[in-house]
Design a protein around this motif. Structure first.
Motif, PDB file in Angstrom:
ATOM      1  N   GLN A   1     -60.083 -64.042  71.038  1.00  0.00           N
ATOM      2  CA  GLN A   1     -59.420 -64.995  71.929  1.00  0.00           C
ATOM      3  C   GLN A   1     -60.373 -65.476  73.037  1.00  0.00           C
ATOM      4  O   GLN A   1     -60.053 -65.470  74.214  1.00  0.00           O
ATOM      5  CB  GLN A   1     -58.154 -64.383  72.532  1.00  0.00           C
ATOM      6  N   ASN A   2     -61.595 -65.853  72.608  1.00  0.00           N
ATOM      7  CA  ASN A   2     -62.642 -66.351  73.505  1.00  0.00           C
ATOM      8  C   ASN A   2     -63.120 -65.331  74.542  1.00  0.00           C
ATOM      9  O   ASN A   2     -63.700 -65.700  75.561  1.00  0.00           O
ATOM     10  CB  ASN A   2     -62.208 -67.643  74.204  1.00  0.00           C
ATOM     11  N   ILE A   3     -62.879 -64.063  74.297  1.00  0.00           N
ATOM     12  CA  ILE A   3     -63.351 -63.001  75.191  1.00  0.00           C
ATOM     13  C   ILE A   3     -64.314 -62.113  74.402  1.00  0.00           C
ATOM     14  O   ILE A   3     -63.960 -61.569  73.362  1.00  0.00           O
ATOM     15  CB  ILE A   3     -62.184 -62.151  75.744  1.00  0.00           C
ATOM     16  N   THR A   4     -65.529 -62.006  74.917  1.00  0.00           N
ATOM     17  CA  THR A   4     -66.534 -61.178  74.260  1.00  0.00           C
ATOM     18  C   THR A   4     -66.179 -59.704  74.447  1.00  0.00           C
ATOM     19  O   THR A   4     -65.979 -59.242  75.567  1.00  0.00           O
ATOM     20  CB  THR A   4     -67.926 -61.452  74.848  1.00  0.00           C
ATOM     21  N   GLN A   5     -66.110 -59.001  73.339  1.00  0.00           N
ATOM     22  CA  GLN A   5     -65.814 -57.565  73.360  1.00  0.00           C
ATOM     23  C   GLN A   5     -67.124 -56.791  73.537  1.00  0.00           C
ATOM     24  O   GLN A   5     -68.206 -57.313  73.278  1.00  0.00           O
ATOM     25  CB  GLN A   5     -65.130 -57.155  72.049  1.00  0.00           C
ATOM     26  N   PRO A   6     -67.026 -55.541  73.977  1.00  0.00           N
ATOM     27  CA  PRO A   6     -68.248 -54.748  74.161  1.00  0.00           C
ATOM     28  C   PRO A   6     -69.038 -54.602  72.850  1.00  0.00           C
ATOM     29  O   PRO A   6     -68.452 -54.484  71.778  1.00  0.00           O
ATOM     30  CB  PRO A   6     -67.732 -53.386  74.616  1.00  0.00           C
ATOM     31  N   LEU A   7     -70.340 -54.634  72.977  1.00  0.00           N
ATOM     32  CA  LEU A   7     -71.235 -54.446  71.848  1.00  0.00           C
ATOM     33  C   LEU A   7     -71.095 -53.014  71.339  1.00  0.00           C
ATOM     34  O   LEU A   7     -71.075 -52.066  72.125  1.00  0.00           O
ATOM     35  CB  LEU A   7     -72.679 -54.707  72.279  1.00  0.00           C
ATOM     36  N   THR A   8     -70.986 -52.859  70.027  1.00  0.00           N
ATOM     37  CA  THR A   8     -70.933 -51.514  69.446  1.00  0.00           C
ATOM     38  C   THR A   8     -72.152 -51.315  68.555  1.00  0.00           C
ATOM     39  O   THR A   8     -72.670 -52.258  67.962  1.00  0.00           O
ATOM     40  CB  THR A   8     -69.651 -51.299  68.607  1.00  0.00           C
ATOM     41  N   ARG A   9     -72.597 -50.089  68.498  1.00  0.00           N
ATOM     42  CA  ARG A   9     -73.775 -49.744  67.700  1.00  0.00           C
ATOM     43  C   ARG A   9     -73.470 -48.485  66.892  1.00  0.00           C
ATOM     44  O   ARG A   9     -72.881 -47.545  67.415  1.00  0.00           O
ATOM     45  CB  ARG A   9     -74.969 -49.482  68.606  1.00  0.00           C
ATOM     46  N   SER A  10     -73.871 -48.487  65.638  1.00  0.00           N
ATOM     47  CA  SER A  10     -73.706 -47.299  64.806  1.00  0.00           C
ATOM     48  C   SER A  10     -75.030 -46.995  64.112  1.00  0.00           C
ATOM     49  O   SER A  10     -75.809 -47.889  63.813  1.00  0.00           O
ATOM     50  CB  SER A  10     -72.593 -47.490  63.778  1.00  0.00           C
ATOM     51  N   ILE A  11     -75.247 -45.707  63.888  1.00  0.00           N
ATOM     52  CA  ILE A  11     -76.458 -45.250  63.211  1.00  0.00           C
ATOM     53  C   ILE A  11     -76.041 -44.403  62.016  1.00  0.00           C
ATOM     54  O   ILE A  11     -75.280 -43.449  62.164  1.00  0.00           O
ATOM     55  CB  ILE A  11     -77.365 -44.431  64.148  1.00  0.00           C
ATOM     56  N   ASP A  12     -76.506 -44.780  60.838  1.00  0.00           N
ATOM     57  CA  ASP A  12     -76.284 -44.011  59.617  1.00  0.00           C
ATOM     58  C   ASP A  12     -77.623 -43.438  59.186  1.00  0.00           C
ATOM     59  O   ASP A  12     -78.630 -44.147  59.166  1.00  0.00           O
ATOM     60  CB  ASP A  12     -75.719 -44.884  58.497  1.00  0.00           C
ATOM     61  N   GLU A  13     -77.616 -42.163  58.826  1.00  0.00           N
ATOM     62  CA  GLU A  13     -78.862 -41.501  58.472  1.00  0.00           C
ATOM     63  C   GLU A  13     -78.591 -40.476  57.374  1.00  0.00           C
ATOM     64  O   GLU A  13     -77.552 -39.819  57.370  1.00  0.00           O
ATOM     65  CB  GLU A  13     -79.415 -40.808  59.716  1.00  0.00           C
ATOM     66  N   GLY A  14     -79.520 -40.344  56.458  1.00  0.00           N
ATOM     67  CA  GLY A  14     -79.358 -39.350  55.405  1.00  0.00           C
ATOM     68  C   GLY A  14     -80.626 -39.154  54.599  1.00  0.00           C
ATOM     69  O   GLY A  14     -81.576 -39.922  54.710  1.00  0.00           O
ATOM     70  N   VAL A  15     -80.620 -38.107  53.792  1.00  0.00           N
ATOM     71  CA  VAL A  15     -81.751 -37.761  52.941  1.00  0.00           C
ATOM     72  C   VAL A  15     -81.242 -37.607  51.515  1.00  0.00           C
ATOM     73  O   VAL A  15     -80.163 -37.058  51.294  1.00  0.00           O
ATOM     74  CB  VAL A  15     -82.415 -36.443  53.394  1.00  0.00           C
ATOM     75  N   MET A  16     -82.018 -38.109  50.555  1.00  0.00           N
ATOM     76  CA  MET A  16     -81.690 -37.946  49.147  1.00  0.00           C
ATOM     77  C   MET A  16     -82.846 -37.259  48.452  1.00  0.00           C
ATOM     78  O   MET A  16     -84.010 -37.597  48.676  1.00  0.00           O
ATOM     79  CB  MET A  16     -81.425 -39.280  48.472  1.00  0.00           C
ATOM     80  N   ALA A  17     -82.521 -36.285  47.609  1.00  0.00           N
ATOM     81  CA  ALA A  17     -83.535 -35.570  46.829  1.00  0.00           C
ATOM     82  C   ALA A  17     -83.288 -35.806  45.342  1.00  0.00           C
ATOM     83  O   ALA A  17     -82.143 -35.864  44.902  1.00  0.00           O
ATOM     84  CB  ALA A  17     -83.467 -34.076  47.123  1.00  0.00           C
ATOM     85  N   CYS A  18     -84.363 -35.949  44.600  1.00  0.00           N
ATOM     86  CA  CYS A  18     -84.297 -36.113  43.145  1.00  0.00           C
ATOM     87  C   CYS A  18     -85.301 -35.137  42.529  1.00  0.00           C
ATOM     88  O   CYS A  18     -86.448 -35.072  42.960  1.00  0.00           O
ATOM     89  CB  CYS A  18     -84.653 -37.538  42.751  1.00  0.00           C
ATOM     90  N   VAL A  19     -84.832 -34.375  41.547  1.00  0.00           N
ATOM     91  CA  VAL A  19     -85.691 -33.399  40.876  1.00  0.00           C
ATOM     92  C   VAL A  19     -85.548 -33.580  39.363  1.00  0.00           C
ATOM     93  O   VAL A  19     -84.442 -33.694  38.846  1.00  0.00           O
ATOM     94  CB  VAL A  19     -85.298 -31.953  41.257  1.00  0.00           C
ATOM     95  N   ILE A  20     -86.684 -33.622  38.683  1.00  0.00           N
ATOM     96  CA  ILE A  20     -86.703 -33.636  37.219  1.00  0.00           C
ATOM     97  C   ILE A  20     -87.551 -32.446  36.789  1.00  0.00           C
ATOM     98  O   ILE A  20     -88.700 -32.296  37.231  1.00  0.00           O
ATOM     99  CB  ILE A  20     -87.307 -34.947  36.665  1.00  0.00           C
ATOM    100  N   HIS A  21     -86.959 -31.594  35.935  1.00  0.00           N
ATOM    101  CA  HIS A  21     -87.697 -30.411  35.494  1.00  0.00           C
ATOM    102  C   HIS A  21     -87.202 -29.965  34.126  1.00  0.00           C
ATOM    103  O   HIS A  21     -85.997 -29.799  33.921  1.00  0.00           O
ATOM    104  CB  HIS A  21     -87.543 -29.278  36.506  1.00  0.00           C
TER     105      HIS A  21
END
Length: 70
Positions: free
Chosen positions: A39-59
């Motif tokens: 409604q023409n009103i700027t809302q507060p800026l939001t920030r999110s951080i996604d983080e992760g690790v993936m491992a792959c093993v073939i044996h």
């Protein structure tokens, strides 16, 4: 994931790599900023951080995957 945790994970991978046919780690960190106007009103800026690790093993013909997300 903290830097010390990542270093420990990489060190353990280097030890295992000698015994495995293939081993990989992938670390991903994404930062997203979201700006919204209601409604023409700027809302507060939001920030999110996604983080992760993936491992792959073939044996010996087997494949394994594992992943974390924080």
């Amino acid at each position: 994931m903290e830097k010390s945790q990542l270093k420990k994970l990489l060190a353990s991978q280097l030890q295992l790599k000698e015994q495995l046919n293939y081993c990989s780690l992938r670390w991903v960190r994404t930062t997203t900023e979201h700006l919204e106007i209601k409604q023409n009103i700027t809302q507060p800026l939001t920030r999110s951080i996604d983080e992760g690790v993936m491992a792959c093993v073939i044996h010996e013909g087997g494949i394994g995957y594992a992943a974390t997300s924080e």
